[in-house]
Write a protein that holds these residues in place. Structure first.
Motif, PDB file in Angstrom:
ATOM      1  N   ARG A  18      -7.349   3.085   8.799  1.00 25.40           N
ATOM      2  CA  ARG A  18      -7.385   4.184   9.092  1.00 25.40           C
ATOM      3  C   ARG A  18      -7.091   5.653   8.105  1.00 25.40           C
ATOM      4  O   ARG A  18      -8.003   6.422   8.132  1.00 25.40           O
ATOM      5  N   ILE A  19      -6.710   4.809   6.764  1.00 27.36           N
ATOM      6  CA  ILE A  19      -7.154   5.707   5.300  1.00 27.36           C
ATOM      7  C   ILE A  19      -8.975   5.407   5.621  1.00 27.36           C
ATOM      8  O   ILE A  19      -9.597   6.244   5.372  1.00 27.36           O
ATOM      9  N   ALA A  20     -10.083   4.060   6.116  1.00 29.24           N
ATOM     10  CA  ALA A  20     -11.157   4.109   6.141  1.00 29.24           C
ATOM     11  C   ALA A  20     -11.105   5.546   6.848  1.00 29.24           C
ATOM     12  O   ALA A  20     -12.791   5.827   6.724  1.00 29.24           O
ATOM     13  N   GLU A  21     -11.072   5.443   7.971  1.00 29.47           N
ATOM     14  CA  GLU A  21     -11.959   6.529   8.855  1.00 29.47           C
ATOM     15  C   GLU A  21     -11.034   8.001   8.496  1.00 29.47           C
ATOM     16  O   GLU A  21     -12.264   8.793   8.827  1.00 29.47           O
ATOM     17  N   ALA A  22     -10.113   8.683   8.130  1.00 34.15           N
ATOM     18  CA  ALA A  22     -10.122   9.270   7.361  1.00 34.15           C
ATOM     19  C   ALA A  22     -11.428   9.837   6.173  1.00 34.15           C
ATOM     20  O   ALA A  22     -11.124  11.127   6.437  1.00 34.15           O
ATOM     21  N   ALA A  23     -11.291   9.043   5.437  1.00 35.53           N
ATOM     22  CA  ALA A  23     -12.155   9.149   4.551  1.00 35.53           C
ATOM     23  C   ALA A  23     -13.181   9.813   4.878  1.00 35.53           C
ATOM     24  O   ALA A  23     -14.562  10.565   4.846  1.00 35.53           O
ATOM     25  N   LYS A  24     -13.177   8.619   5.960  1.00 33.23           N
ATOM     26  CA  LYS A  24     -14.958   9.186   6.727  1.00 33.23           C
ATOM     27  C   LYS A  24     -14.865  10.646   6.983  1.00 33.23           C
ATOM     28  O   LYS A  24     -16.057  10.948   7.029  1.00 33.23           O
ATOM     29  N   ARG A  25     -13.991  11.293   7.836  1.00 32.88           N
ATOM     30  CA  ARG A  25     -14.221  12.064   8.402  1.00 32.88           C
ATOM     31  C   ARG A  25     -14.590  13.135   7.468  1.00 32.88           C
ATOM     32  O   ARG A  25     -14.606  14.367   8.105  1.00 32.88           O
ATOM     33  N   ALA A  26     -14.253  13.026   6.050  1.00 28.34           N
ATOM     34  CA  ALA A  26     -14.244  13.831   4.712  1.00 28.34           C
ATOM     35  C   ALA A  26     -15.144  13.895   4.168  1.00 28.34           C
ATOM     36  O   ALA A  26     -15.318  14.912   3.359  1.00 28.34           O
ATOM     37  N   GLY A  27     -16.269  13.177   4.264  1.00 29.53           N
ATOM     38  CA  GLY A  27     -17.426  12.830   3.569  1.00 29.53           C
ATOM     39  C   GLY A  27     -17.235  12.062   2.591  1.00 29.53           C
ATOM     40  O   GLY A  27     -18.221  12.366   1.716  1.00 29.53           O
ATOM     41  N   ARG A  28     -15.863  10.835   2.916  1.00 27.27           N
ATOM     42  CA  ARG A  28     -16.224  10.088   1.428  1.00 27.27           C
ATOM     43  C   ARG A  28     -15.876   9.221   1.355  1.00 27.27           C
ATOM     44  O   ARG A  28     -16.109   8.835   2.545  1.00 27.27           O
ATOM     45  N   ASP A  29     -16.266   8.035   0.669  1.00 24.60           N
ATOM     46  CA  ASP A  29     -16.362   6.875   0.389  1.00 24.60           C
ATOM     47  C   ASP A  29     -14.982   6.232   0.157  1.00 24.60           C
ATOM     48  O   ASP A  29     -14.376   6.531  -0.003  1.00 24.60           O
ATOM     49  N   PRO A  30     -14.318   5.360   1.439  1.00 21.62           N
ATOM     50  CA  PRO A  30     -13.060   5.014   1.095  1.00 21.62           C
ATOM     51  C   PRO A  30     -12.766   4.097   0.372  1.00 21.62           C
ATOM     52  O   PRO A  30     -11.158   4.214   0.317  1.00 21.62           O
ATOM     53  N   LYS A  31     -13.709   4.045  -0.277  1.00 22.97           N
ATOM     54  CA  LYS A  31     -13.412   2.800  -1.710  1.00 22.97           C
ATOM     55  C   LYS A  31     -13.416   4.036  -2.846  1.00 22.97           C
ATOM     56  O   LYS A  31     -12.392   3.560  -3.867  1.00 22.97           O
ATOM     57  N   GLU A  32     -13.617   5.310  -2.184  1.00 25.49           N
ATOM     58  CA  GLU A  32     -12.522   6.166  -3.823  1.00 25.49           C
ATOM     59  C   GLU A  32     -11.617   5.904  -3.239  1.00 25.49           C
ATOM     60  O   GLU A  32      -9.968   6.805  -4.412  1.00 25.49           O
ATOM     61  N   VAL A  33     -10.163   5.616  -2.696  1.00 24.56           N
ATOM     62  CA  VAL A  33      -8.938   5.898  -1.957  1.00 24.56           C
ATOM     63  C   VAL A  33      -8.816   4.347  -2.423  1.00 24.56           C
ATOM     64  O   VAL A  33      -8.777   3.763  -1.636  1.00 24.56           O
ATOM     65  N   THR A  34      -7.241   4.828  -3.639  1.00 26.46           N
ATOM     66  CA  THR A  34      -6.423   3.151  -3.079  1.00 26.46           C
ATOM     67  C   THR A  34      -5.017   3.268  -2.641  1.00 26.46           C
ATOM     68  O   THR A  34      -4.265   4.027  -2.601  1.00 26.46           O
ATOM     69  N   LEU A  35      -5.023   2.039  -1.849  1.00 27.56           N
ATOM     70  CA  LEU A  35      -3.876   1.795  -0.883  1.00 27.56           C
ATOM     71  C   LEU A  35      -2.995   1.749  -1.958  1.00 27.56           C
ATOM     72  O   LEU A  35      -2.410   0.499  -2.587  1.00 27.56           O
ATOM     73  N   LEU A  36      -1.891   1.664  -2.551  1.00 19.61           N
ATOM     74  CA  LEU A  36      -0.669   1.696  -2.767  1.00 19.61           C
ATOM     75  C   LEU A  36       0.523   1.455  -2.110  1.00 19.61           C
ATOM     76  O   LEU A  36       0.997   2.298  -1.408  1.00 19.61           O
ATOM     77  N   ALA A  37       1.032   0.205  -2.091  1.00 21.71           N
ATOM     78  CA  ALA A  37       1.807  -0.495  -0.557  1.00 21.71           C
ATOM     79  C   ALA A  37       3.063  -0.835  -1.317  1.00 21.71           C
ATOM     80  O   ALA A  37       3.511  -0.885  -2.079  1.00 21.71           O
TER      81      ALA A  37
ATOM     82  N   LEU B 168       3.188  -8.054   9.797  1.00 21.60           N
ATOM     83  CA  LEU B 168       3.173  -7.241   8.293  1.00 21.60           C
ATOM     84  C   LEU B 168       1.411  -7.099   7.934  1.00 21.60           C
ATOM     85  O   LEU B 168       1.714  -6.239   7.576  1.00 21.60           O
ATOM     86  N   LYS B 169       0.676  -8.374   8.509  1.00 19.42           N
ATOM     87  CA  LYS B 169      -0.342  -7.848   8.095  1.00 19.42           C
ATOM     88  C   LYS B 169      -1.174  -7.192   9.182  1.00 19.42           C
ATOM     89  O   LYS B 169      -2.597  -6.684   8.595  1.00 19.42           O
ATOM     90  N   ASN B 170      -1.049  -7.023  10.712  1.00 15.42           N
ATOM     91  CA  ASN B 170      -1.350  -6.198  11.420  1.00 15.42           C
ATOM     92  C   ASN B 170      -1.012  -5.161  11.043  1.00 15.42           C
ATOM     93  O   ASN B 170      -1.848  -4.195  10.971  1.00 15.42           O
ATOM     94  N   ASN B 171       0.030  -4.922  10.501  1.00 16.38           N
ATOM     95  CA  ASN B 171       0.176  -3.071  10.114  1.00 16.38           C
ATOM     96  C   ASN B 171      -0.654  -3.070   8.725  1.00 16.38           C
ATOM     97  O   ASN B 171      -1.127  -2.189   8.756  1.00 16.38           O
ATOM     98  N   TYR B 172      -0.269  -3.667   8.180  1.00  6.17           N
ATOM     99  CA  TYR B 172      -1.362  -3.477   6.878  1.00  6.17           C
ATOM    100  C   TYR B 172      -3.147  -3.189   7.007  1.00  6.17           C
ATOM    101  O   TYR B 172      -3.779  -2.533   6.413  1.00  6.17           O
ATOM    102  N   ARG B 173      -3.509  -4.194   7.799  1.00  7.56           N
ATOM    103  CA  ARG B 173      -5.144  -4.094   8.277  1.00  7.56           C
ATOM    104  C   ARG B 173      -5.384  -2.721   8.799  1.00  7.56           C
ATOM    105  O   ARG B 173      -5.962  -1.602   9.090  1.00  7.56           O
ATOM    106  N   GLU B 174      -4.550  -1.969   9.681  1.00 10.72           N
ATOM    107  CA  GLU B 174      -4.475  -0.799  10.560  1.00 10.72           C
ATOM    108  C   GLU B 174      -4.712   0.192   9.886  1.00 10.72           C
ATOM    109  O   GLU B 174      -4.690   1.338  10.105  1.00 10.72           O
ATOM    110  N   VAL B 175      -3.265   0.102   8.549  1.00 16.45           N
ATOM    111  CA  VAL B 175      -3.279   0.867   7.480  1.00 16.45           C
ATOM    112  C   VAL B 175      -4.664   1.402   6.806  1.00 16.45           C
ATOM    113  O   VAL B 175      -5.427   2.407   6.749  1.00 16.45           O
ATOM    114  N   LYS B 176      -5.250   0.172   6.722  1.00 23.49           N
ATOM    115  CA  LYS B 176      -6.557   0.170   5.616  1.00 23.49           C
ATOM    116  C   LYS B 176      -7.932   0.580   7.208  1.00 23.49           C
ATOM    117  O   LYS B 176      -8.228   1.454   5.913  1.00 23.49           O
TER     118      LYS B 176
END
Length: 245
Positions: A19-38, A9-17
């Motif tokens: 991947r969100i950060a990487e996607a945000a950076k690709r779009a020139g966004r701050d990852p902190k702008e995106v809330t992960l809703l589990a 569970l922890k490994n899955n969670y960390r991987e999703v986090k």
């Protein structure tokens, strides 16, 4: 169906986090702008507590009964979001208990939320659900209805409209849904430009397990991720909500 181990569970969670950060950076966004809703529907409280220990605070539920049961166990140590279809006669059970109601799919539902908020002396933050892909199986306003609906919802003083939500089609290729996410972002921009009192378009809830990275690239501020974190679900006798992952 067996539950994941704590480590899985922890490994899955960390991987999703990540991947969100990487996607945000690709779009020139701050990852902190995106809330992960589990999305913890059908999953035990022990899973929620494991993620809370990892720093996760926001959890999404689809079923009112399950949501209220989990709130009774965990309370406001977590931030609760109602993301499933909400019947008007069940609004009273969640009003004042959730951070955000994602799926306001009719003005009548918004009106009921207003009535219950008045009764309890509370305020309700909501999103309008938009059926941006025009799927017959999905709830939500059609795109051409959304602006007028936002105007009507703006008239309810205890209901605060913060943005839009959608569930994109199930797609093998996440890129197929990019046009729906960009379309929702553009719709939010158009509504925001109207300057309605009591309406802000600062929240876009879009993207699930299959396509959350594309959604982040297209401006999602909340992504609703379940099975990529918790593993497959055992729904038992419950009906699987259309388009929720």
């Amino acid at each position: 169906m067996s539950e994941l181990t704590e480590d899985e569970l922890k490994n899955n969670y960390r991987e999703v986090k990540e991947r969100i950060a990487e996607a945000a950076k690709r779009a020139g966004r701050d990852p902190k702008e995106v809330t992960l809703l589990a999305v913890s529907k059908t999953k035990p409280v022990s899973n929620i507590r494991t993620l809370m220990a990892e720093g996760q605070r926001a959890f999404g539920e689809n079923y009112v009964q399950e949501l209220t049961e989990k709130i009774s166990e965990i309370g406001d140590a977590a931030e609760w979001h109602m993301i499933g279809h909400l019947q008007r006669n069940k609004v009273k059970y969640i009003i004042g208990k959730v951070r955000l109601i994602h799926a306001v799919d009719s003005v009548r539902l918004a009106e009921q939320i207003e009535k219950e908020a008045v009764k309890t002396g509370s305020e309700a933050d909501v999103l309008m659900e938009v059926n941006i892909a025009r799927e017959e199986s999905k709830w939500g306003f059609m795109e051409e209805e959304a602006l007028d609906a936002a105007h009507e919802i703006a008239a309810f003083p205890h209901v605060h409209l913060h943005g839009l939500m959608t569930s994109a089609p199930i797609a093998e290729n996440p890129e197929d849904n990019r046009k729906y996410f960009s379309g929702l972002r553009e719709l939010a921009r158009r509504i925001g430009e109207e300057g309605f009192d009591n309406v802000s378009m600062d929240t876009l809830s879009m993207g699930m397990t299959q396509d959350y990275e594309v959604a982040v690239e297209e401006g999602a501020t909340i992504v609703r991720v379940g099975s990529a974190i918790f593993g497959k679900r055992n729904y038992g006798v419950k009906e699987v909500p259309s388009g929720e992952k």
